[in-house]
Each structure stands twice: as C-alpha cells, then as structure tokens.
Write a protein that holds these residues in place. Structure first.
Motif, short mmCIF file in Angstrom:
data_model
loop_
_atom_site.label_atom_id
_atom_site.label_comp_id
_atom_site.label_asym_id
_atom_site.label_seq_id
_atom_site.Cartn_x
_atom_site.Cartn_y
_atom_site.Cartn_z
N SER A 1 -12.75 2.47 1.34
CA SER A 1 -11.30 2.38 1.14
C SER A 1 -10.97 2.57 -0.34
N GLY A 2 -9.68 2.77 -0.62
CA GLY A 2 -9.23 2.86 -2.00
C GLY A 2 -8.67 4.22 -2.38
N LEU B 1 0.82 -1.22 0.00
CA LEU B 1 0.00 0.00 0.00
C LEU B 1 0.85 1.27 0.00
N LYS C 1 -1.90 4.30 0.35
CA LYS C 1 -3.26 3.92 -0.02
C LYS C 1 -3.94 3.21 1.15
N THR C 2 -5.26 3.14 1.11
CA THR C 2 -6.01 2.38 2.11
C THR C 2 -6.69 1.20 1.45
N ASP C 3 -6.84 0.11 2.24
CA ASP C 3 -7.51 -1.08 1.73
C ASP C 3 -8.53 -1.62 2.72
N ARG C 4 -8.87 -0.82 3.73
CA ARG C 4 -9.79 -1.28 4.77
C ARG C 4 -10.43 -0.07 5.44
N GLN D 1 -6.00 7.60 -1.77
CA GLN D 1 -4.58 7.69 -1.52
C GLN D 1 -4.22 9.11 -1.10
#
Length: 521
Positions: free
Chosen positions: A501-502, A332, A345-348, A504
């Motif tokens: 999420s998603g 990320l 970046k975020t994924d959660r 940046q």
C-alpha cells in the motif's frame, strides 16, 4: 387546473427500490433503500411527481463497524439499510429503517430536510417496518409472512410497556415470497395495510392491501394490483401511496429490471367504497392527468458527468450524485479542483475490487449508458489496480495495473451463477480475460452497458491514442442482479493495492452518456 403530463415509464430509470413517498405542502419527497452505499438513505424531491431531483442524504455514517468500513476482509454487501419508512407528523420528518448487518432499527427525525437529523435506535429489530401515527400514539408494523403491529413509547425509542400489539395477518406458505414490505396508513378513519408478495404458482411481484375500521378489528382485503406493463413478466409492487394536490392519489411502487436494479413506477390510485383501486382496469395507463406545478430548481441531477473542478458542501466534497461503496476513508482522498481531478491513496492490501475502500459510484441508467474516465497511474505501485467497473456482485472492470515496472490495461470479471442468486464472491471466481502492455501512464477507460429487455451486458474499452479510437478489451460480460449485493449495477471508480500500500492514482474527466449503446464509437 389539471394538465396532461406525460409520465415516464419507469418513473426514474435508476435503482431506487422500496420507495416510500410523502407530500408536505406542494412538494413530494421520496426515500428508498441504499444498502451498503454511503452516504445513505437518499431523499429525492419533486414538484409534479414526474421530475425528481436529489435533495439530501439522511446519514453519512451509521455504526462505523469494521464491516461497514471494509476492514479485516469484512463487508456488508447485501445488507445495510433496507426499506425506509418516511413520515411527516406535527411538523417533524421521521425516517425509520432496519439494517440487516447490525440487526438494529434506526430512527432519524428533523424539523427541516435542509438540516441535520437527530438519531436514535428503536429497541429491537423490525423487518420492513412502517411507522404509523394515530393521534398521539405511535406504532410499528413489520414482518415477513407474519405481519405484526407494535405500539411504541411516546419518544419512539422502544416498545411501550403493556402497549397494544397484535398479529395483523399471517401467511407463511408462499414458496416464492411471503407478505412483507409493510406500508401502513390511516386515511379518513380507516386503516390500510399495503404489502407485497408473490403469486403462489410462480414468481410475480404482486401488490396487496388489507383494511379495517380499527386497529383491533379484522383486516380484510387481498391482491389489488398484478401488472408487469409488458416488461419481461416482472410484477410491479411494494411502495408508498400519496395524496396529490387535488383529490387524486398515486402509488410509487417498483419493478425488477434485471442487472440495472429495481426501478420506481408511478401508478394512479382511485377509491371505491373506501378501498383503493390501482391503475385503470388493472393496468397502468400510458398517460394520466396530474396537476402540473412549477418544476422548481433542477440543479441536483441524480447521475451525470463530473470534471471534479469544484468542492461541494458534502462531507466528502463530492457532488451528491456520487456515493461510496461502504463507509469511506476520506483522509485517503484529495479533490484538486484547480487540476480538475481527485487523487486516491491506498492504506491497505485488498484481494480484489470488492475489498477496495473509497470506490466512488453512480447508478447506471436504463436502458443503456456509458461511463468514461481518465486515470493517471504515474504513482501507483507494483500490483496496484486502478480503473472503472460495472460494479455489483457479478462485476467486470477495465483497469490499469503495474507489473515489474510495466503498465498493462486489463479486463477482469467475476463469473456468476444465475441459478444461485445468493452466491458470495471468492478469488477463484475472478478471471482476467485480456492484458495489453501500454507505454503511457495516463489512459482513458470506458464501459458500455445494455440493459434493454434484461440483456444485461457490459463491454469494456481503453483509448488507443495512436489510432485515435476506442479499443475493446476482454469479453462481453454478463451482468446479474443477485441477492449477494441486492443492488443495481453502478459505475465504480476504484483503486486498490495487492502487494504494497501507499501508492496513489489520479481520476479526471468522468463522462456519463445515456441513450443507445454506442459500441466504442
């Protein structure tokens, strides 16, 4: 020839608790507790016991549990690795510690600190353990209140069947802190057990030592050092001892300094009738003689500014002064040296900063320091929060959020109850103290902290471009060293999503300033 070398007090103005120290040749090495931060178990080196620099970390990852990765709303705050035992024996470096989240004991060894470490578990869980080599035998000393000695197999992997074991001493009656923090040595045929505990009538960290001429014999001794060096009634204790380059000996202990953490202190040690004497007349002298050697290379500073304009040899690509809150998710993160920045970046979804993965941290400096960073929030999503924090259990931060397409600078903080140092966080403890609508997507954020005499406060700012000045936002926040995190306060660069999420965010131009508090100047 000995020269008078001015000794810093504290030795290092940063959070390096539970220090253990060795000397190999002309070089001193120190390891200390890093808790839930990754990479972990930082090793420092010095050529004179006064000036220290980063050398290496022992591990990048441990067990990769969901808790260590901040998954499923789980964490290891106040846990992780504690109190390493650092030894050099027959050409091999050994590092042993227990981790409270896994209830396991870890053994690392290497022939060179510049190379990777071999890793094994030691069967069992041993609190504040100390590794002792006695000729061809190996032992662990460990415990709280009751201090145990346990013989290990030759490979150090488990207790030796029918091996020697015993209780060295026991005192479970102290209302503040029983004996713990074992450091065991064999010196000139005698066995020395160094421990920390508190005075029985009040909280005051105190160093104790017991000695015997055999492992089977009675260990006799008691308190050997009770001094606060005039600082806030906080005692100095717990750490290792080391022989200098002559006949001199020293201890590296630590002292509680409030929210900034537990800071190492250097104490001269002498010997009378084979028993250690700490300090001079029971106190730490302001100056004492140390054999002065070359300072070596000084290119691995412990904290400092970063333009993010290069990739380093670490697995993350960041400079060694940075570490992550919990195990990072490196996929990320993109460091872009040509743009002098990195993208996160975020994924959660996270409910607050304590669940934010990839928070990048540096220790704060006593007595005062300032951290500034520039954030570009052009690509964040509604509900996202990005910024810089005074990161510990009682955290505070200045950040930028996006709400219905608009940008706002916000200041939030977690309230703390100083009467309950083990208090865990929840969302109801977090308050937003101010929100300012802004119209640009690139902003400069700043935190000033003041730890002098345990003042332990933080102020938060954002840069007002039209007025060309820093503007304070929110409250002056009280910081607090609690057992919920058990670590000193750090600067933390963070980004998390609360709705989707998603997105940046881009971080650049981190400036680290030490010295007097500057009040937004």
């Amino acid at each position: 020839m000995n020269e008078i070398l001015k000794v810093n007090y504290p030795l290092i103005p940063l959070d390096f608790p539970d220090p253990d120290i060795i000397r190999v040749g002309d070089v001193y090495y120190m390891a200390s507790t890093t808790m839930h931060f990754f990479p972990g178990c930082e090793i420092l080196q010095s050529f004179d016991l006064v000036n220290w620099e980063h050398l290496t970390y022992v591990y990048d990852r441990l067990d990769e549990t969901t808790q260590q990765q901040l998954l499923n709303h789980e964490n290891i705050y106040g846990q992780g690795m504690w109190a390493p035992s650092f030894r050099y024996h027959k050409g091999i470096f050994y590092l042993v510690f227990a981790a409270n989240d896994t209830q396991k004991t870890y053994l690392f060894r290497t022939h060179s600190l510049q190379e990777s470490w071999d890793f094994n578990y030691i069967e069992g869980f041993y609190h504040d353990c100390s590794l002792l080599f006695d000729d061809d035998r190996a032992f662990l000393v460990y415990g709280n209140g009751t201090i145990h000695l346990l013989e290990l197999t030759p490979d150090l992997r488990r207790p030796k069947e029918n091996g020697f074991q015993r209780i060295l001493l026991s005192d479970e009656t102290n209302p503040y802190l029983n004996y713990e923090g074992s450091h065991m040595y064999k010196i000139n045929g005698y066995y020395y057990l160094f421990l920390v505990h508190s005075l029985a009538d009040r909280w005051f960290r105190t160093q104790a030592c017991f000695m015997s001429d055999s492992l089977q014999g009675e260990f006799k001794g008691g308190d050997v050092f009770q001094d606060d060096h005039g600082y806030c009634h906080q005692g100095i204790a717990q750490g290792g001892i080391v022989e200098g380059l002559g006949d001199d000996w020293y201890a590296v202990l630590f002292q509680d300094y409030g929210a900034v953490g537990r800071l190492p202190v250097l104490v001269p040690v002498s010997w009378e009738n084979h028993f250690p004497v700490f300090g001079k007349n029971g106190k730490i002298p302001d100056n004492f003689s140390i054999p002065k050697k070359s300072l070596g290379k000084k290119d691995h500073s412990l904290v400092g500014s970063d333009q993010f304009d290069r990739l380093y040899s670490s697995k993350s690509g960041f400079d060694s002064k940075w570490s992550f809150n919990h195990q990072p998710q490196l996929e990320l993160i993109t460091i872009e040296p040509e743009k002098q920045s990195y993208v996160l970046k975020t994924d959660r979804i996270a409910s607050n900063i304590l669940e934010a993965v990839n928070t990048l941290t540096q220790r704060m400096t006593y007595p005062a320091c300032i951290g500034e960073v520039t954030v570009d929030v052009s690509d964040i999503l509604d509900g996202d929060v990005v910024g810089i924090s005074a990161f510990q259990g009682a955290y505070g931060f200045v950040g930028v959020t996006k709400d219905a397409g608009n940008y706002y600078v916000i200041m939030q903080a977690k309230t703390n109850d100083k009467t309950n140092s083990t208090q865990r966080w929840n969302n109801q403890d977090v308050m937003e103290y101010e929100r300012v609508h802004v119209f640009q997507s690139k902003l400069k954020l700043r935190i000033e902290v003041d730890f002098e005499n345990m003042r332990d406060v933080a102020d938060f700012y954002y840069y007002e471009y039209e007025e060309k000045t820093w503007r304070k936002i929110g409250i002056t926040h009280s910081l607090f060293f609690g057992l919920d995190h058990f670590t000193g306060c750090r600067f933390g660069l963070f980004y998390f999503s609360t709705k989707e999420s998603g997105g940046q965010a881009r971080f650049s131009q981190f400036h680290y300033i030490t010295g007097e508090k500057m009040n937004g100047a």
